[in-house]
Design a protein around this motif. Structure first.
Motif, PDB file in Angstrom:
ATOM      1  N   TYR A  33     -41.592  33.955  -3.895  1.00 22.81           N
ATOM      2  CA  TYR A  33     -41.133  35.153  -3.225  1.00 22.81           C
ATOM      3  C   TYR A  33     -41.978  36.605  -3.919  1.00 22.81           C
ATOM      4  O   TYR A  33     -42.225  36.420  -5.069  1.00 22.81           O
ATOM      5  CB  TYR A  33     -39.725  35.866  -3.350  1.00 22.81           C
ATOM      6  N   ILE A  34     -42.360  37.439  -3.032  1.00 21.45           N
ATOM      7  CA  ILE A  34     -42.666  38.691  -3.799  1.00 21.45           C
ATOM      8  C   ILE A  34     -41.507  39.929  -3.456  1.00 21.45           C
ATOM      9  O   ILE A  34     -41.108  39.934  -2.297  1.00 21.45           O
ATOM     10  CB  ILE A  34     -43.941  38.843  -3.288  1.00 21.45           C
ATOM     11  N   ASP A  35     -41.471  40.908  -4.474  1.00 21.25           N
ATOM     12  CA  ASP A  35     -40.747  42.062  -4.238  1.00 21.25           C
ATOM     13  C   ASP A  35     -41.537  43.027  -3.216  1.00 21.25           C
ATOM     14  O   ASP A  35     -42.875  43.010  -3.181  1.00 21.25           O
ATOM     15  CB  ASP A  35     -40.703  42.883  -5.300  1.00 21.25           C
ATOM     16  N   LEU A  36     -40.807  43.885  -2.424  1.00 21.61           N
ATOM     17  CA  LEU A  36     -41.325  44.858  -1.526  1.00 21.61           C
ATOM     18  C   LEU A  36     -41.084  45.988  -2.092  1.00 21.61           C
ATOM     19  O   LEU A  36     -40.038  46.498  -2.397  1.00 21.61           O
ATOM     20  CB  LEU A  36     -40.709  44.744  -0.053  1.00 21.61           C
ATOM     21  N   VAL A  37     -42.250  46.925  -2.369  1.00 23.65           N
ATOM     22  CA  VAL A  37     -41.982  48.165  -3.183  1.00 23.65           C
ATOM     23  C   VAL A  37     -42.162  49.468  -2.219  1.00 23.65           C
ATOM     24  O   VAL A  37     -43.211  49.604  -1.371  1.00 23.65           O
ATOM     25  CB  VAL A  37     -43.066  48.441  -4.138  1.00 23.65           C
ATOM     26  N   PHE A  38     -41.217  50.191  -2.215  1.00 22.56           N
ATOM     27  CA  PHE A  38     -41.254  51.356  -1.230  1.00 22.56           C
ATOM     28  C   PHE A  38     -41.846  52.627  -2.234  1.00 22.56           C
ATOM     29  O   PHE A  38     -41.201  52.769  -3.271  1.00 22.56           O
ATOM     30  CB  PHE A  38     -39.719  51.690  -0.771  1.00 22.56           C
ATOM     31  N   MET A  39     -42.636  53.109  -1.520  1.00 17.48           N
ATOM     32  CA  MET A  39     -43.219  54.412  -2.236  1.00 17.48           C
ATOM     33  C   MET A  39     -43.078  55.594  -1.546  1.00 17.48           C
ATOM     34  O   MET A  39     -43.142  55.595  -0.035  1.00 17.48           O
ATOM     35  CB  MET A  39     -44.389  54.249  -2.722  1.00 17.48           C
ATOM     36  N   GLY A  40     -42.955  56.828  -1.930  1.00 22.43           N
ATOM     37  CA  GLY A  40     -43.151  58.052  -1.205  1.00 22.43           C
ATOM     38  C   GLY A  40     -43.753  59.112  -1.920  1.00 22.43           C
ATOM     39  O   GLY A  40     -44.152  59.119  -2.889  1.00 22.43           O
ATOM     40  N   LYS A  41     -44.309  60.177  -1.010  1.00 25.82           N
ATOM     41  CA  LYS A  41     -44.998  61.314  -1.875  1.00 25.82           C
ATOM     42  C   LYS A  41     -44.328  62.672  -0.510  1.00 25.82           C
ATOM     43  O   LYS A  41     -44.503  62.592   0.504  1.00 25.82           O
ATOM     44  CB  LYS A  41     -46.512  61.207  -1.421  1.00 25.82           C
ATOM     45  N   ALA A  95     -52.230  57.073  -7.869  1.00 27.20           N
ATOM     46  CA  ALA A  95     -53.195  58.015  -7.930  1.00 27.20           C
ATOM     47  C   ALA A  95     -53.361  59.267  -7.099  1.00 27.20           C
ATOM     48  O   ALA A  95     -53.668  60.458  -7.469  1.00 27.20           O
ATOM     49  CB  ALA A  95     -54.695  57.616  -8.313  1.00 27.20           C
ATOM     50  N   LEU A  96     -52.581  58.989  -5.740  1.00 26.00           N
ATOM     51  CA  LEU A  96     -52.729  60.008  -4.758  1.00 26.00           C
ATOM     52  C   LEU A  96     -51.222  60.680  -5.038  1.00 26.00           C
ATOM     53  O   LEU A  96     -51.217  61.446  -4.162  1.00 26.00           O
ATOM     54  CB  LEU A  96     -53.009  59.181  -3.687  1.00 26.00           C
ATOM     55  N   GLY A  97     -50.476  60.317  -5.607  1.00 26.26           N
ATOM     56  CA  GLY A  97     -49.330  61.097  -5.826  1.00 26.26           C
ATOM     57  C   GLY A  97     -47.940  60.479  -5.580  1.00 26.26           C
ATOM     58  O   GLY A  97     -46.976  60.999  -5.360  1.00 26.26           O
ATOM     59  N   PHE A  98     -48.113  59.163  -4.814  1.00 27.61           N
ATOM     60  CA  PHE A  98     -47.110  58.407  -4.360  1.00 27.61           C
ATOM     61  C   PHE A  98     -46.195  57.883  -5.494  1.00 27.61           C
ATOM     62  O   PHE A  98     -46.566  57.399  -6.708  1.00 27.61           O
ATOM     63  CB  PHE A  98     -47.324  57.415  -3.565  1.00 27.61           C
ATOM     64  N   VAL A  99     -44.881  57.935  -5.614  1.00 33.44           N
ATOM     65  CA  VAL A  99     -43.887  57.273  -6.598  1.00 33.44           C
ATOM     66  C   VAL A  99     -43.074  56.316  -5.774  1.00 33.44           C
ATOM     67  O   VAL A  99     -42.821  56.107  -4.771  1.00 33.44           O
ATOM     68  CB  VAL A  99     -43.147  58.394  -7.225  1.00 33.44           C
ATOM     69  N   GLU A 100     -42.747  55.355  -6.893  1.00 33.77           N
ATOM     70  CA  GLU A 100     -41.720  54.232  -6.369  1.00 33.77           C
ATOM     71  C   GLU A 100     -40.474  54.738  -6.209  1.00 33.77           C
ATOM     72  O   GLU A 100     -39.883  55.376  -7.308  1.00 33.77           O
ATOM     73  CB  GLU A 100     -41.988  52.951  -7.536  1.00 33.77           C
ATOM     74  N   GLU A 101     -40.045  54.547  -5.015  1.00 33.04           N
ATOM     75  CA  GLU A 101     -38.699  54.963  -4.795  1.00 33.04           C
ATOM     76  C   GLU A 101     -37.617  53.861  -4.707  1.00 33.04           C
ATOM     77  O   GLU A 101     -36.249  53.961  -4.633  1.00 33.04           O
ATOM     78  CB  GLU A 101     -38.697  55.815  -3.324  1.00 33.04           C
ATOM     79  N   GLY A 102     -38.205  52.640  -4.587  1.00 29.02           N
ATOM     80  CA  GLY A 102     -37.125  51.507  -4.455  1.00 29.02           C
ATOM     81  C   GLY A 102     -37.993  50.362  -4.370  1.00 29.02           C
ATOM     82  O   GLY A 102     -39.077  50.272  -4.158  1.00 29.02           O
ATOM     83  N   ARG A 103     -37.023  49.084  -4.694  1.00 31.07           N
ATOM     84  CA  ARG A 103     -37.690  47.962  -4.443  1.00 31.07           C
ATOM     85  C   ARG A 103     -36.809  46.773  -3.810  1.00 31.07           C
ATOM     86  O   ARG A 103     -35.492  46.684  -4.428  1.00 31.07           O
ATOM     87  CB  ARG A 103     -37.954  47.330  -5.895  1.00 31.07           C
ATOM     88  N   LEU A 104     -36.994  46.091  -2.999  1.00 36.45           N
ATOM     89  CA  LEU A 104     -36.371  44.926  -2.521  1.00 36.45           C
ATOM     90  C   LEU A 104     -36.835  43.674  -3.051  1.00 36.45           C
ATOM     91  O   LEU A 104     -38.216  43.296  -2.843  1.00 36.45           O
ATOM     92  CB  LEU A 104     -36.493  44.911  -0.657  1.00 36.45           C
ATOM     93  N   GLN A 105     -36.045  43.386  -3.888  1.00 34.07           N
ATOM     94  CA  GLN A 105     -36.248  42.020  -4.851  1.00 34.07           C
ATOM     95  C   GLN A 105     -36.424  40.703  -3.991  1.00 34.07           C
ATOM     96  O   GLN A 105     -35.547  40.570  -2.930  1.00 34.07           O
ATOM     97  CB  GLN A 105     -35.460  41.657  -5.896  1.00 34.07           C
ATOM     98  N   SER A 159     -44.021  58.126   3.337  1.00 30.81           N
ATOM     99  CA  SER A 159     -43.757  56.784   3.018  1.00 30.81           C
ATOM    100  C   SER A 159     -44.547  55.534   3.222  1.00 30.81           C
ATOM    101  O   SER A 159     -45.195  55.592   4.243  1.00 30.81           O
ATOM    102  CB  SER A 159     -42.509  56.677   3.224  1.00 30.81           C
ATOM    103  N   LEU A 160     -44.373  54.605   2.288  1.00 31.37           N
ATOM    104  CA  LEU A 160     -45.119  53.247   2.602  1.00 31.37           C
ATOM    105  C   LEU A 160     -44.487  52.204   1.887  1.00 31.37           C
ATOM    106  O   LEU A 160     -43.599  52.365   1.207  1.00 31.37           O
ATOM    107  CB  LEU A 160     -46.565  53.507   2.305  1.00 31.37           C
ATOM    108  N   GLN A 161     -44.925  51.085   2.474  1.00 30.20           N
ATOM    109  CA  GLN A 161     -44.230  49.882   1.657  1.00 30.20           C
ATOM    110  C   GLN A 161     -45.494  48.974   1.327  1.00 30.20           C
ATOM    111  O   GLN A 161     -46.510  49.081   2.020  1.00 30.20           O
ATOM    112  CB  GLN A 161     -43.622  48.952   2.601  1.00 30.20           C
ATOM    113  N   VAL A 162     -45.279  48.410   0.176  1.00 30.51           N
ATOM    114  CA  VAL A 162     -46.436  47.593  -0.333  1.00 30.51           C
ATOM    115  C   VAL A 162     -45.839  46.518  -1.179  1.00 30.51           C
ATOM    116  O   VAL A 162     -44.768  46.348  -1.851  1.00 30.51           O
ATOM    117  CB  VAL A 162     -47.481  48.549  -1.283  1.00 30.51           C
ATOM    118  N   VAL A 163     -46.579  45.135  -1.252  1.00 25.36           N
ATOM    119  CA  VAL A 163     -45.993  43.967  -1.775  1.00 25.36           C
ATOM    120  C   VAL A 163     -46.348  44.111  -3.271  1.00 25.36           C
ATOM    121  O   VAL A 163     -47.228  44.974  -3.646  1.00 25.36           O
ATOM    122  CB  VAL A 163     -46.527  42.690  -1.245  1.00 25.36           C
TER     123      VAL A 163
END
Length: 188
Positions: free
Chosen positions: A173-181, A153-163, A137-141
């Protein structure tokens, strides 16, 4: 200790890097890299130096990753300079140990040259040797589109977003995107 055998790789542009396990002695160089990337606007969810972990915190973090069997810190090094790293830190509770959080940072002048991809490939190879690890898992702005495209491209998908999770300035403000593989294993 969790580690990989060091190896050299040539990036698409011809630059050579050594990918190896990080050790406690690398903590200051990792700190310098993190500090520089935090100061870059809208790349990290940390945006001021007061948000930055201390050198002592960074040293303890590297030490913890070095000593734990299912946690890892991998470095990319060029001519003795740490130009990037990727880490994986899984949960310490039994029900959370199958997954963990990735952190990655690449020196600005080394971006868009395939180094991030090479660090992920090294992490994937390491994870495959640890059967308990099933998910990364990872988080990215949300504004870091370069990183998001790489992760997808490496197979991670968005699993959620904190607005509006990250406040970069008054009223901005910027959303924080949660991604997982999920790793290619049978999920029971």
């Amino acid at each position: 200790m969790s580690s990989i055998d060091a190896y050299k790789c040539i990036l698409p542009g011809g630059r050579e890097v050594l990918i190896r396990s990080g050790i406690c002695a690398d903590a200051d160089r990792v700190f310098v890299l993190v500090r520089a990337s935090v100061l870059e606007e809208q790349v990290h969810d940390l945006n001021t130096l007061e948000d930055l972990p201390t050198r002592e915190h960074e040293r303890k973090w590297v030490e913890m990753l070095e000593q734990a069997p299912e946690k890892v810190l991998l470095l990319a090094e060029s001519q003795g300079d740490v130009v990037g790293f990727i880490s994986f830190n899984n949960g310490h509770l039994k029900r959370l140990a199958h997954q963990g959080e990735i952190s990655i940072s690449v020196k600005q002048e080394w971006r868009d040259q395939g180094l991030g991809r090479q660090l992920f490939l090294a992490l994937f190879a390491w994870a495959e040797k640890h059967p308990r690890i099933e998910k990364l898992s990872l988080q990215v702005v949300a504004t870091n589109m370069r990183a998001i495209h790489l992760y997808q491209a490496l197979g991670f998908v968005e699993e959620g977003r904190l607005q509006r999770q990250v406040k970069i300035a008054e009223g901005q403000y910027i959303d924080l995107v949660f991604m997982g593989k999920w790793l290619n294993r049978d999920i029971k």
